[in-house]
Scaffold this motif. Structure first.
Motif, PDB file in Angstrom:
ATOM      1  N   PRO A 142      15.175  17.328 -18.552  1.00 30.72           N
ATOM      2  CA  PRO A 142      13.773  17.336 -18.112  1.00 30.72           C
ATOM      3  C   PRO A 142      13.679  16.842 -16.662  1.00 30.72           C
ATOM      4  N   VAL A 143      12.985  17.580 -15.786  1.00 26.45           N
ATOM      5  CA  VAL A 143      12.977  17.219 -14.369  1.00 26.45           C
ATOM      6  C   VAL A 143      12.256  15.895 -14.100  1.00 26.45           C
ATOM      7  N   VAL A 144      11.466  15.444 -15.082  1.00 28.61           N
ATOM      8  CA  VAL A 144      10.810  14.126 -14.879  1.00 28.61           C
ATOM      9  C   VAL A 144      11.871  13.033 -14.707  1.00 28.61           C
ATOM     10  N   LEU A 145      13.075  13.288 -15.188  1.00 28.09           N
ATOM     11  CA  LEU A 145      14.148  12.294 -15.048  1.00 28.09           C
ATOM     12  C   LEU A 145      14.442  11.991 -13.577  1.00 28.09           C
ATOM     13  N   ALA A 146      14.196  12.985 -12.712  1.00 31.73           N
ATOM     14  CA  ALA A 146      14.438  12.772 -11.288  1.00 31.73           C
ATOM     15  C   ALA A 146      13.279  12.027 -10.634  1.00 31.73           C
ATOM     16  N   MET A 147      12.109  12.031 -11.284  1.00 30.98           N
ATOM     17  CA  MET A 147      10.926  11.387 -10.721  1.00 30.98           C
ATOM     18  C   MET A 147      10.769   9.937 -11.192  1.00 30.98           C
ATOM     19  N   LEU A 148      11.331   9.678 -12.381  1.00 32.74           N
ATOM     20  CA  LEU A 148      11.137   8.339 -12.956  1.00 32.74           C
ATOM     21  C   LEU A 148      11.683   7.203 -12.067  1.00 32.74           C
ATOM     22  N   PRO A 149      12.896   7.364 -11.497  1.00 34.87           N
ATOM     23  CA  PRO A 149      13.373   6.261 -10.670  1.00 34.87           C
ATOM     24  C   PRO A 149      12.475   6.018  -9.456  1.00 34.87           C
ATOM     25  N   VAL A 150      11.886   7.099  -8.905  1.00 34.25           N
ATOM     26  CA  VAL A 150      10.993   6.943  -7.747  1.00 34.25           C
ATOM     27  C   VAL A 150       9.766   6.138  -8.179  1.00 34.25           C
ATOM     28  N   LEU A 151       9.207   6.539  -9.292  1.00 33.60           N
ATOM     29  CA  LEU A 151       8.003   5.859  -9.802  1.00 33.60           C
ATOM     30  C   LEU A 151       8.303   4.379 -10.063  1.00 33.60           C
ATOM     31  N   ALA A 152       9.393   4.131 -10.793  1.00 32.54           N
ATOM     32  CA  ALA A 152       9.727   2.741 -11.149  1.00 32.54           C
ATOM     33  C   ALA A 152      10.025   1.917  -9.907  1.00 32.54           C
ATOM     34  N   SER A 153      10.816   2.498  -9.019  1.00 27.71           N
ATOM     35  CA  SER A 153      11.220   1.757  -7.830  1.00 27.71           C
ATOM     36  C   SER A 153      10.008   1.421  -6.962  1.00 27.71           C
ATOM     37  N   MET A 154       9.090   2.371  -6.774  1.00 25.28           N
ATOM     38  CA  MET A 154       7.922   2.129  -5.924  1.00 25.28           C
ATOM     39  C   MET A 154       6.995   1.085  -6.536  1.00 25.28           C
ATOM     40  N   LEU A 155       6.904   1.094  -7.886  1.00 27.62           N
ATOM     41  CA  LEU A 155       6.074   0.061  -8.535  1.00 27.62           C
ATOM     42  C   LEU A 155       6.695  -1.321  -8.313  1.00 27.62           C
ATOM     43  N   VAL A 156       8.037  -1.391  -8.433  1.00 23.28           N
ATOM     44  CA  VAL A 156       8.722  -2.675  -8.211  1.00 23.28           C
ATOM     45  C   VAL A 156       8.509  -3.142  -6.766  1.00 23.28           C
ATOM     46  N   LEU A 157       8.616  -2.209  -5.809  1.00 20.52           N
ATOM     47  CA  LEU A 157       8.417  -2.568  -4.403  1.00 20.52           C
ATOM     48  C   LEU A 157       7.010  -3.128  -4.171  1.00 20.52           C
ATOM     49  N   ALA A 158       6.022  -2.456  -4.782  1.00 17.23           N
ATOM     50  CA  ALA A 158       4.635  -2.907  -4.601  1.00 17.23           C
ATOM     51  C   ALA A 158       4.467  -4.308  -5.180  1.00 17.23           C
ATOM     52  N   ILE A 159       5.054  -4.546  -6.363  1.00 14.53           N
ATOM     53  CA  ILE A 159       4.936  -5.883  -6.984  1.00 14.53           C
ATOM     54  C   ILE A 159       5.626  -6.928  -6.103  1.00 14.53           C
ATOM     55  N   GLY A 172       0.835  -1.213   0.000  1.00 12.74           N
ATOM     56  CA  GLY A 172       0.000   0.000   0.000  1.00 12.74           C
ATOM     57  C   GLY A 172       0.865   1.257   0.000  1.00 12.74           C
ATOM     58  N   ALA A 173       1.855   1.278   0.902  1.00 16.68           N
ATOM     59  CA  ALA A 173       2.711   2.473   1.002  1.00 16.68           C
ATOM     60  C   ALA A 173       3.479   2.695  -0.296  1.00 16.68           C
ATOM     61  N   SER A 174       3.932   1.586  -0.921  1.00 22.78           N
ATOM     62  CA  SER A 174       4.690   1.723  -2.166  1.00 22.78           C
ATOM     63  C   SER A 174       3.792   2.260  -3.273  1.00 22.78           C
ATOM     64  N   LEU A 175       2.545   1.751  -3.324  1.00 25.66           N
ATOM     65  CA  LEU A 175       1.623   2.245  -4.359  1.00 25.66           C
ATOM     66  C   LEU A 175       1.331   3.729  -4.180  1.00 25.66           C
ATOM     67  N   LEU A 176       1.147   4.123  -2.897  1.00 24.17           N
ATOM     68  CA  LEU A 176       0.893   5.551  -2.637  1.00 24.17           C
ATOM     69  C   LEU A 176       2.083   6.400  -3.096  1.00 24.17           C
ATOM     70  N   SER A 177       3.296   5.898  -2.803  1.00 20.62           N
ATOM     71  CA  SER A 177       4.495   6.648  -3.226  1.00 20.62           C
ATOM     72  C   SER A 177       4.576   6.703  -4.739  1.00 20.62           C
ATOM     73  N   ALA A 178       4.212   5.574  -5.399  1.00 24.87           N
ATOM     74  CA  ALA A 178       4.237   5.549  -6.868  1.00 24.87           C
ATOM     75  C   ALA A 178       3.244   6.570  -7.423  1.00 24.87           C
ATOM     76  N   LEU A 179       2.082   6.631  -6.754  1.00 22.64           N
ATOM     77  CA  LEU A 179       1.061   7.592  -7.197  1.00 22.64           C
ATOM     78  C   LEU A 179       1.583   9.026  -7.076  1.00 22.64           C
ATOM     79  N   GLY A 180       2.238   9.285  -5.911  1.00 21.18           N
ATOM     80  CA  GLY A 180       2.827  10.612  -5.699  1.00 21.18           C
ATOM     81  C   GLY A 180       3.862  10.927  -6.768  1.00 21.18           C
ATOM     82  N   ALA A 181       4.704   9.926  -7.092  1.00 17.66           N
ATOM     83  CA  ALA A 181       5.738  10.136  -8.104  1.00 17.66           C
ATOM     84  C   ALA A 181       5.109  10.393  -9.466  1.00 17.66           C
ATOM     85  N   TRP A 182       4.028   9.670  -9.765  1.00 18.07           N
ATOM     86  CA  TRP A 182       3.329   9.873 -11.049  1.00 18.07           C
ATOM     87  C   TRP A 182       2.779  11.287 -11.146  1.00 18.07           C
ATOM     88  N   ASN A 183       2.187  11.770 -10.048  1.00 23.64           N
ATOM     89  CA  ASN A 183       1.688  13.158 -10.026  1.00 23.64           C
ATOM     90  C   ASN A 183       2.816  14.145 -10.301  1.00 23.64           C
TER      91      ASN A 183
END
Ligand SMILES: Nc1ncnc2c1ncn2[C@@H]1O[C@H](COP(=O)(O)OP(=O)(O)O)[C@@H](O)[C@H]1O
Ligand SMILES: O=C(O)[C@H](O)[C@@H](O)[C@H](O)[C@H](O)COP(=O)(O)O
Length: 373
Positions: free
Chosen positions: A332-349, A305-316
């Motif tokens: 592009p500043v999204v480059l700094a957000m992509l690892p957070v998004l990817a990592s949190m999705l991996v954690l949730a899985i 749950g926490a990882s999904l929430l973090s992934a959602l935050g990163a997506w926003n």
């Protein structure tokens, strides 16, 4: 003198041993008084037949001493049951006799009053009204098996003055007690450290293994190596340029910061897959097996749950930062957000995979596998 309840947790029992005339009765009594311990006089527990034998100049046999030793064990145990430390005056001439006493009271300490034959004969002869004749001193020396080398033994020269002997024995007993207490404290500390180590430990097993896991490891390991190398080169180059040539690379800091963010989040995903994240299981391990599974399940659901929430935050953040660029390099500043998004999705899985593992594996495997984050 009134005995105090024995407060020391260790080394609270003492036998003063030696041949007849070595000074057992007198010295042990003085030591007991000085320490405030109960005094037990072994002579008082000989059955009348033994006393008659010795009075008649007949040495005691092993068989004669058997019941006497049993009676002494009872006396020692009674003192311990009453919570009293004790000093026993007992010849304890043979190793087997001492072992019998040790069997009843593990850790029993012995002070051997070592005396020469002539002094013993002289002392026994000069002692009025005692049943022990000087003729038996020879057999006492013949029977004696010296205790040197046995555990918790101190040998003292019985020809010293009474005061010197009492002071020596008292000091040794206190030293032994202090050492025993500090080694007990050390043992307790060690076991505390062990249980703390068990409570906070690295997860023992990887969460998921297989072809995809191997590919994932290769990818994340390679990525981390490249990122690390890049950071080292960028920072080093910048320092050299700045101090050696008076110039610099303005993008170095910004890019190494970006590399660091990637490194952290790639590392988290990689560590989680390998089961290498720090886990605390001190409370969880106290539950029965089924409850442990439930606690583990709840923990993994929370992680997912926490990882999904973090992934959602990163997506926003990705959506928000779309089109924005960094101030110096202009990436592009999204480059700094992509690892957070990817990592949190991996954690949730991975958390969901582990949740499934928990209920598919045997309870024992689950026990070593489970993580409470
Ligand atoms: N350190 C000593 N120096 C001189 N005489 C002693 C000493 N210790 C004991 N004695 C004397 O030696 C005799 C035997 O002592 P005792 O305590 O009865 O020995 P044990 O119980 O070993 O037979 C006693 O008269 C006692 O006063
Ligand atoms: O095992 C033994 O042969 C006796 O116990 C003996 O060692 C003891 O010394 C006598 O009881 C005499 O008493 P004193 O030791 O007090 O002389």
């Amino acid at each position: 003198m009134q005995q105090q309840p024995c407060a020391l947790p260790a080394r609270t029992t003492l036998v003063v041993m030696g041949v007849s005339g070595s000074g057992k009765s007198e010295i042990s009594q003085a030591v007991a008084t000085a320490l405030g311990w109960r005094h037990i006089e072994a002579d008082h527990f000989h059955p009348p037949e033994n006393v008659e034998r010795m009075r008649a100049g007949i040495p005691l046999s092993d068989e004669d001493r058997r019941h006497w030793l049993d009676a002494l064990c009872e006396q020692m145990l009674a003192a311990q049951a009453a919570g009293e430390c004790f000093v026993l005056a007992c010849s304890a001439l043979k190793r087997a006799y001492r072992e019998r006493l040790r069997q009843a009271v593990p850790g029993l300490q012995f002070v051997h009053l070592d005396i020469d034959h002539a002094t013993a004969v002289q002392r026994v002869g000069a002692r009025p009204g005692h049943f022990m004749p000087t003729s038996l001193v020879d057999s006492q020396f013949a029977t004696l098996e010296k205790p040197a080398g046995e555990p918790y033994v101190r040998v003292v020269d019985a020809q010293q003055s009474r005061q010197a002997l009492v002071a020596d024995i008292q000091a040794w007993v206190r030293r032994e007690a202090t050492e025993a207490v500090s080694s007990q404290a050390q043992d307790m500390l060690d076991s505390e450290i062990d249980s703390a180590n068990q409570a906070a430990q690295l997860g023992a097993e990887p969460i998921y293994e297989g072809r995809i896991a191997r590919m994932f490891d290769r990818l994340t390991d390679g990525l981390m190596a490249v990122l690390m190398a890049f950071m080292v080169v960028a920072v080093f180059t910048n320092v050299v340029l700045r101090y050696a040539f008076g110039t610099g690379w303005p993008g170095a800091e910004e890019l190494s910061r970006l590399a660091f963010v990637w490194l952290v989040f790639v590392g988290v995903a990689s560590g989680m897959r390998r089961g290498e994240l720090m886990t605390f299981r001190m409370i969880r391990d106290r539950f029965p097996l089924l409850a442990q599974r439930l606690v583990d399940s709840l923990s993994w659901i929370l992680v997912a749950g926490a990882s999904l929430l973090s992934a959602l935050g990163a997506w926003n953040q990705v959506q928000f930062g779309w089109g924005n660029v960094s101030t110096v390099v202009g990436y592009p500043v999204v480059l700094a957000m992509l690892p957070v998004l990817a990592s949190m999705l991996v954690l949730a899985i991975l958390a969901v995979v582990q949740l499934v593992n928990l209920w598919r594996r045997t309870p024992q495997a689950t026990l070593t596998q489970a993580h409470v984050e």
